[in-house]
Design an enzyme around this catalytic site. Structure first.
Site, short mmCIF file in Angstrom:
data_model
loop_
_atom_site.label_atom_id
_atom_site.label_comp_id
_atom_site.label_asym_id
_atom_site.label_seq_id
_atom_site.Cartn_x
_atom_site.Cartn_y
_atom_site.Cartn_z
N ARG A 49 0.73 -1.15 0.02
CA ARG A 49 -0.07 -0.02 -0.05
C ARG A 49 0.59 1.25 0.05
O ARG A 49 0.32 2.28 -0.38
CB ARG A 49 -0.93 0.04 1.19
CG ARG A 49 -2.16 0.79 1.13
CD ARG A 49 -2.92 0.75 2.25
NE ARG A 49 -2.42 0.80 3.47
CZ ARG A 49 -2.53 0.22 4.54
NH1 ARG A 49 -3.84 -0.72 4.54
NH2 ARG A 49 -2.02 0.38 5.76
N TYR A 102 -13.35 23.10 -8.01
CA TYR A 102 -14.35 21.80 -8.55
C TYR A 102 -15.43 21.54 -7.68
O TYR A 102 -15.04 21.16 -6.46
CB TYR A 102 -12.94 20.46 -8.67
CG TYR A 102 -13.61 19.46 -8.95
CD1 TYR A 102 -14.15 19.31 -10.31
CD2 TYR A 102 -13.44 18.39 -8.12
CE1 TYR A 102 -14.63 17.84 -10.65
CE2 TYR A 102 -13.67 16.95 -8.45
CZ TYR A 102 -14.34 16.84 -9.72
OH TYR A 102 -14.89 15.46 -9.98
N ASP A 174 -5.18 23.73 -6.51
CA ASP A 174 -5.51 22.44 -7.28
C ASP A 174 -4.85 22.89 -8.67
O ASP A 174 -5.48 23.81 -9.55
CB ASP A 174 -7.16 22.37 -7.53
CG ASP A 174 -7.40 21.20 -8.46
OD1 ASP A 174 -6.83 20.99 -9.29
OD2 ASP A 174 -8.50 20.72 -8.24
N LYS A 199 -6.43 13.66 -15.67
CA LYS A 199 -6.55 14.30 -16.71
C LYS A 199 -5.55 14.48 -17.71
O LYS A 199 -5.31 13.46 -18.48
CB LYS A 199 -7.00 15.90 -16.45
CG LYS A 199 -7.94 15.99 -15.26
CD LYS A 199 -9.34 15.49 -15.56
CE LYS A 199 -10.19 15.45 -14.35
NZ LYS A 199 -11.42 14.55 -14.44
C1 PLP Z 1 -10.09 20.66 -11.34
C2 PLP Z 1 -10.20 19.28 -11.06
N1 PLP Z 1 -9.92 18.99 -9.77
C3 PLP Z 1 -10.02 17.57 -9.53
C4 PLP Z 1 -10.66 16.63 -10.06
C5 PLP Z 1 -10.95 15.25 -9.67
O1 PLP Z 1 -10.48 14.38 -10.33
P1 PLP Z 1 -10.86 12.90 -10.51
O2 PLP Z 1 -11.87 12.74 -11.62
O3 PLP Z 1 -9.75 12.06 -10.82
O4 PLP Z 1 -11.39 12.56 -9.12
C6 PLP Z 1 -11.41 17.13 -11.28
C7 PLP Z 1 -12.15 16.31 -12.22
O5 PLP Z 1 -12.91 16.62 -13.11
C8 PLP Z 1 -10.93 18.56 -11.73
O6 PLP Z 1 -11.56 19.16 -12.95
#
Ligand code: PLP
Length: 385
Positions: A49, A102, A174, A199
């Protein structure tokens, strides 16, 4: 005595290869074996892990990308956001977070942390140094996302960091849009940079992954400890896929950037479009901040259409053949989604002024002329021709 077949099947090991290969091996392992009982405790990693060879290579690559010294891998991007915040939050504390975070991260802050005795308040993503008016004696975290989800505001991160540092407040950003390539939050003094590897890092819409990057040893340890307490890990095959994606990130990103700009410019000349929300366009309200703090752009942006009847907008979506509808972004394929159902902002956000629908576009790696023709067909269908 010859051992049972089942025993031999379990205990037969061929010669382990010790060759140097371009790519790291994927060790699918929960159990790590030790030669002596005394080696069992205190070994790193002592258990799958905590990550094995492929995880260490991915962490190293992410540290190069973000100018970080520590990276902690998570199963997806949302988990990375939650881990970064959770590692710094404690009961009685207060978090300030951008109104354009988000959506599921905002939900985590407002719903989950509240149950743990941590208050969270939204701030205007364009507030800059005025954030100091919102800081409470118990504010412990300022959470940023730049550009903001769906509405693409760029924060004045250096101004906010300066204030946070003076007050001993941890800053988290982020950095999924910047993907570590276009934006280096740790260089601007941010304490923790977070990415959804799902992404652009992965780039093929086929797996989930996340990462939390930092430079400060104490902060890194807090993230590691919280990750261990919550049992956070990334599957070895997914770590491998994310690492493979990073190898071609720059080349793919250059292509997404060129294609994204071409489509954004084309869209800004269309009568059906009221506003294009792309920070690399000069008319974007935060263009100067983007130019100062970012080294480029990618294929993700939004447009606000002129007011349109929902039945007419449906004709637009129905006519598209290359732009598919689905959540996520950063892959090779072009996507488009209407965003109004998920557009939740505090009262007074500038988006309240808009008349028409907001569409988020991800420009993939198809031919740009084909993509423009696809949107053109959508607009034609709106006109009823
Ligand atoms: C800016 C941003 N942060 C975090 C995330 C979360 O990522 P995940 O889909 O891998 O959980 C997203 C998902 O669309 C996002 O657009």
């Amino acid at each position: 005595m010859t051992k049972d077949t089942a025993t031999r099947l379990i205990h037969t090991r061929g010669r382990r290869m010790d060759q140097k290969t371009v790519n790291p091996p994927i060790e699918r392992a929960s159990t790590v074996l030790f030669d002596t009982a005394s080696d069992l405790y205190g070994a790193q990693p002592g258990y799958g892990r905590m990550g094995l060879t492929v995880h260490r290579e991915l962490e190293a690559a992410l540290c190069v990308l973000e100018n970080a010294t520590h990276a902690k891998l998570t199963a997806n991007g949302l988990q990375a956001c939650a881990l970064a915040i959770g590692s710094q939050a404690k009961a009685g504390a207060h978090v300030l977070f951008t109104d354009s975070a988000y959506g599921p991260t905002a939900r985590y802050l407002e719903r989950r942390l509240d149950r743990m005795g941590v208050g969270a308040t939204r701030f205007d993503p364009r507030c800059g140094a005025a954030i100091s008016n919102l800081i409470k004696p118990n504010t412990r975290i300022i959470y940023l996302e730049s550009p903001g989800s769906l509405t693409f505001e760029i924060s004045d991160t250096p101004a906010i960091v300066e204030i946070a540092q003076k007050r001993g407040i941890c800053t988290i950003l982020d950095n999924t849009w910047g993907a570590g390539l276009l934006h280096k939050p740790l260089d601007l003094g941010v304490d923790i940079s977070v990415q959804a590897l799902t992404k652009y890092a992965v780039g093929h819409a086929d797996i989930f992954g996340g990462a939390v990057m930092s430079r400060d040893k104490r902060v890194a340890q807090q993230i590691i400890d919280c990750g261990e307490d919550w049992g956070i890990s990334l599957a070895p095959d997914d770590a491998y896929t994310a690492l493979r994606g990073l190898r071609s990130l720059k080349t793919r990103m250059d292509a997404h950037e060129a294609a994204g700009l071409k489509l954004a410019q084309w869209l800004s000349g269309r009568a059906e479009v009221s506003q294009v929300l792309h920070p690399a366009l000069e008319e974007h309200p935060d263009h100067a901040l983007w130019k100062r703090d970012f080294s480029g752009s990618n294929g993700l942006f939004s447009v606000i259409l002129e007011a349109v009847d929902p039945a007419v907008l449906k004709r637009f979506f129905d006519a598209l053949e290359l732009f598919s509808m689905g959540f996520s972004w950063g892959g090779f394929e072009s996507l488009i989604i209407p965003c109004d159902p998920q557009l939740k902002r505090a009262k007074g956000h500038w988006i309240e002024q808009k008349d028409g629908p907001l569409l988020r576009i991800h420009v993939g790696l198809e031919g740009t002329d084909d993509l423009i023709a696809d949107l053109e067909a959508g607009f034609e269908a709106m006109r009823g021709s």
